[in-house]
Scaffold this motif. Sequence first.
Motif, PDB file in Angstrom:
ATOM      1  N   ALA A 198       6.542  -7.977   2.919  1.00  0.00           N
ATOM      2  CA  ALA A 198       7.437  -6.784   3.039  1.00  0.00           C
ATOM      3  C   ALA A 198       7.808  -6.281   4.535  1.00  0.00           C
ATOM      4  N   ALA A 199       6.716  -6.061   5.117  1.00  0.00           N
ATOM      5  CA  ALA A 199       6.719  -5.523   6.719  1.00  0.00           C
ATOM      6  C   ALA A 199       7.310  -6.602   7.464  1.00  0.00           C
ATOM      7  N   ARG A 200       7.036  -7.993   7.520  1.00  0.00           N
ATOM      8  CA  ARG A 200       7.716  -8.925   8.103  1.00  0.00           C
ATOM      9  C   ARG A 200       8.972  -9.118   8.155  1.00  0.00           C
ATOM     10  N   LEU A 201       9.444  -9.021   6.691  1.00  0.00           N
ATOM     11  CA  LEU A 201      11.082  -9.112   6.497  1.00  0.00           C
ATOM     12  C   LEU A 201      11.906  -8.065   7.039  1.00  0.00           C
ATOM     13  N   ALA A 202      10.992  -6.587   7.039  1.00  0.00           N
ATOM     14  CA  ALA A 202      11.896  -5.442   7.423  1.00  0.00           C
ATOM     15  C   ALA A 202      11.753  -5.242   9.008  1.00  0.00           C
ATOM     16  N   GLY A 203      10.855  -6.177   9.628  1.00  0.00           N
ATOM     17  CA  GLY A 203      10.759  -6.254  11.016  1.00  0.00           C
ATOM     18  C   GLY A 203       9.482  -5.409  11.525  1.00  0.00           C
ATOM     19  N   ARG A 204       8.623  -4.871  10.652  1.00  0.00           N
ATOM     20  CA  ARG A 204       7.599  -3.896  11.031  1.00  0.00           C
ATOM     21  C   ARG A 204       6.583  -4.525  11.168  1.00  0.00           C
ATOM     22  N   ARG A 205       5.906  -4.082  12.302  1.00  0.00           N
ATOM     23  CA  ARG A 205       4.496  -4.657  12.810  1.00  0.00           C
ATOM     24  C   ARG A 205       3.385  -4.004  12.305  1.00  0.00           C
ATOM     25  N   LEU A 260       2.974   0.088  10.739  1.00  0.00           N
ATOM     26  CA  LEU A 260       2.527   0.248   9.342  1.00  0.00           C
ATOM     27  C   LEU A 260       0.992  -0.173   9.024  1.00  0.00           C
ATOM     28  N   SER A 261       0.176   0.817   8.510  1.00  0.00           N
ATOM     29  CA  SER A 261      -1.283   0.355   8.390  1.00  0.00           C
ATOM     30  C   SER A 261      -1.090  -0.109   6.745  1.00  0.00           C
ATOM     31  N   VAL A 262      -2.285  -0.929   6.340  1.00  0.00           N
ATOM     32  CA  VAL A 262      -2.094  -1.431   5.038  1.00  0.00           C
ATOM     33  C   VAL A 262      -3.664  -1.534   4.750  1.00  0.00           C
ATOM     34  N   VAL A 263      -4.023  -1.129   3.402  1.00  0.00           N
ATOM     35  CA  VAL A 263      -5.321  -1.257   3.089  1.00  0.00           C
ATOM     36  C   VAL A 263      -5.421  -1.755   1.697  1.00  0.00           C
ATOM     37  N   GLY A 264      -6.166  -2.858   1.564  1.00  0.00           N
ATOM     38  CA  GLY A 264      -6.363  -3.713   0.476  1.00  0.00           C
ATOM     39  C   GLY A 264      -7.435  -3.075  -0.563  1.00  0.00           C
ATOM     40  N   PHE A 265      -7.885  -3.984  -1.607  1.00  0.00           N
ATOM     41  CA  PHE A 265      -8.994  -3.717  -2.582  1.00  0.00           C
ATOM     42  C   PHE A 265      -9.475  -5.083  -2.963  1.00  0.00           C
ATOM     43  N   ASP A 266     -10.753  -5.172  -3.084  1.00  0.00           N
ATOM     44  CA  ASP A 266     -11.429  -6.485  -3.497  1.00  0.00           C
ATOM     45  C   ASP A 266     -12.228  -6.972  -2.294  1.00  0.00           C
ATOM     46  N   PHE A 317       0.833 -10.532  -6.027  1.00  0.00           N
ATOM     47  CA  PHE A 317       1.583 -10.524  -4.685  1.00  0.00           C
ATOM     48  C   PHE A 317       3.117 -10.164  -4.775  1.00  0.00           C
ATOM     49  N   GLU A 318       3.654 -10.448  -5.888  1.00  0.00           N
ATOM     50  CA  GLU A 318       5.100  -9.816  -6.052  1.00  0.00           C
ATOM     51  C   GLU A 318       5.335  -8.305  -6.264  1.00  0.00           C
ATOM     52  N   ASP A 319       4.257  -7.768  -6.857  1.00  0.00           N
ATOM     53  CA  ASP A 319       4.090  -6.356  -7.040  1.00  0.00           C
ATOM     54  C   ASP A 319       4.186  -5.625  -5.404  1.00  0.00           C
ATOM     55  N   GLY A 320       3.386  -6.398  -4.665  1.00  0.00           N
ATOM     56  CA  GLY A 320       3.287  -5.743  -3.261  1.00  0.00           C
ATOM     57  C   GLY A 320       4.583  -5.895  -2.348  1.00  0.00           C
ATOM     58  N   LEU A 321       5.259  -7.104  -2.673  1.00  0.00           N
ATOM     59  CA  LEU A 321       6.032  -7.654  -1.798  1.00  0.00           C
ATOM     60  C   LEU A 321       7.467  -6.460  -2.498  1.00  0.00           C
TER      61      LEU A 321
END
Length: 450
Positions: A370-377, A382-388, A336-340
């Motif tokens: 990170a998006a929440r803290l930057a005010g991005r929705r 911002l589009s986000v794709v994970g893995f697993d 999680f920290e990597d992503g943040l």
Amino acid sequence: MPDGSTPGRRARGEIEELPSGSLRVRVYAGIDPVSKRRRYLTETVPAGPVAARHAESVRSRLLDTVRRQLGRPPAARTPADDVPPAPVDPTPAASVPAPTTPTGRATGPQRRSRRRGEPTLTTIARLADVSAPTVSKVLNGRSGVAAETRARVEALLREHGYRRPELGTPHASVEVVFYGMQSNLAVMIMQGVQQVAGAHRFAVGFTDARRQVSEGRFWARDLLARRPTGVIAVHLGFTSEQHALLAASAIPLVVLDPTGEPPLHAVPSVTSTNWSGGFEAARHLLDLGHHRIGVISGPTERLCAKARLDGARAALEAAGVGLPARRLRHGHWFSFEDGLNHGQELLRQDPPPTAIVCGNDLQALGVYEAARLAGRRIPRDLSVVGFDDIPYTMFCGPPMTSVRQPLAEMGAAAARMVLTLAAGKSLAQTRVELATTLVVRDSTAVAYDR
């Protein structure tokens, strides 16, 4: 176990069952006149269907030896005394339920015949200038061997390719070894292993190698002491020494999601189509009109992380978008920290990426923050794709688009492979690769600047 002594008299002969299943006979032989310490005569009887009778015979013989030393007449012979002595086996193994067939029937104990020219345990002991029982202790992960001696024996086992003849093991169990147990992945993998192992009446245990290493313990030797039927290593790099030690002890090994290539090229493995998964994740964003796409990778010394990154890069380059260095970040771990942290760095760029592909779902959850803290929705800005595709991806806001990795199926495949090897059979294929699937949810949308 009864010692055979008459009531009221001090026990002078005892039989002890060892963890390996062998029986150790010990007879009190009086006080040493020089050291003033108690002396004992000891002998080990290999495990087997008549081991108890052999042990009684050995005890009678040792007691007679002590009586002769003391000038006393030997005891009257019993039927047990007429049992032929058991051959001395320096690498004893207990009789236990053998690996079963797919129908659930036991296959019976398996024993690998030794080929001409293969070294024996006695050969290794002679080369190491130690006793055969000392080599047996090393093979079984037992204590009582000096570190320097253990290292010398292990080196000779590797150098001469020693393999224990027997394939049957004392404990009908499959051990799953993790390097850091991320509960979201471990539970699904264990479910798959349990599904197969349980159907064959095998127990399933687990070890967290990272915790043991942090405590100064050698997890591979602990495994030898437990003598499981087979070992499945998850997200774990094996040294040549560890692999050779398990191989010498006739414990089959299968690696799930191997971390590196050497020395694992000869070890059976199960993995997923990581490259294809990374490619599909990036292509999905390209199809939505995104051109400024950032990538947060896992540690690239891990094969799966490198494959996912290579797949995403291939899709971006094929579309003529490419992956500039400023939009690529490498995580220290799949965390999680990597992503943040990396997500904040990418979102501070001018212009920022409109989409981010992450090495796994935990990193993607960090990007959410990170998006929440930057005010991005998400997904409007911002589009986000994970893995697993761990279970949490369905419950975060918004539900996450992720590449599903078939973790339970991978665990089941690894279990089938390790039980096949434990039964003394060859694998149809030593590398199994299961398909990933892109699961589209609400964290990806058409690019806002399309």
